[in-house]
Scaffold this active site. Sequence first.
Site, PDB file in Angstrom:
ATOM      1  N   ARG A   1      61.602  84.130  22.646  1.00 22.21           N
ATOM      2  CA  ARG A   1      62.756  84.328  23.541  1.00 22.21           C
ATOM      3  C   ARG A   1      62.671  83.429  24.769  1.00 22.21           C
ATOM      4  O   ARG A   1      63.661  82.804  25.149  1.00 22.21           O
ATOM      5  CB  ARG A   1      62.868  85.794  23.955  1.00 22.21           C
ATOM      6  CG  ARG A   1      63.273  86.710  22.798  1.00 22.21           C
ATOM      7  CD  ARG A   1      63.260  88.157  23.207  1.00 22.21           C
ATOM      8  NE  ARG A   1      61.929  88.511  23.685  1.00 22.21           N
ATOM      9  CZ  ARG A   1      61.667  89.469  24.562  1.00 22.21           C
ATOM     10  NH1 ARG A   1      62.627  90.205  25.065  1.00 22.21           N
ATOM     11  NH2 ARG A   1      60.433  89.718  24.933  1.00 22.21           N
TER      12      ARG A   1
ATOM     13  N   ASN B   1      64.989  90.692  21.238  1.00 14.19           N
ATOM     14  CA  ASN B   1      64.259  91.156  20.068  1.00 14.19           C
ATOM     15  C   ASN B   1      65.034  92.289  19.418  1.00 14.19           C
ATOM     16  O   ASN B   1      65.637  93.107  20.110  1.00 14.19           O
ATOM     17  CB  ASN B   1      62.876  91.681  20.465  1.00 14.19           C
ATOM     18  CG  ASN B   1      61.897  90.581  20.801  1.00 14.19           C
ATOM     19  OD1 ASN B   1      62.067  89.432  20.402  1.00 14.19           O
ATOM     20  ND2 ASN B   1      60.858  90.922  21.523  1.00 14.19           N
TER      21      ASN B   1
END
Length: 91
Positions: free
Chosen positions: A19, A37
């Site tokens: 990320r 996520n």
Amino acid sequence: MPIAFEITIKGKVQGVFYRASTRDKATELGISGWCMNLDNGDVLIHAEGERVDLNALLLWCKVGPPKAKVDQVLHRETELKNYSGFRIRRA
């Protein structure tokens, strides 16, 4: 003309800075949106920008950061939300 992609990354993509690396790459490309996520181990990305920049992000997503092991990248065009900046979302 800006468009939006919803991108799902499958593989070993959690716990490997996927990320944060996505945020850095999106910022470098001038892409806005977010990533997060998912409970199933995937990473979901909403990315907005010019098609050429989104395609560059898709190519990057297939590799990701050094410790990632990407098995599959799925994407589809989606509704433009006009986000400013790119951030990491928490589920």
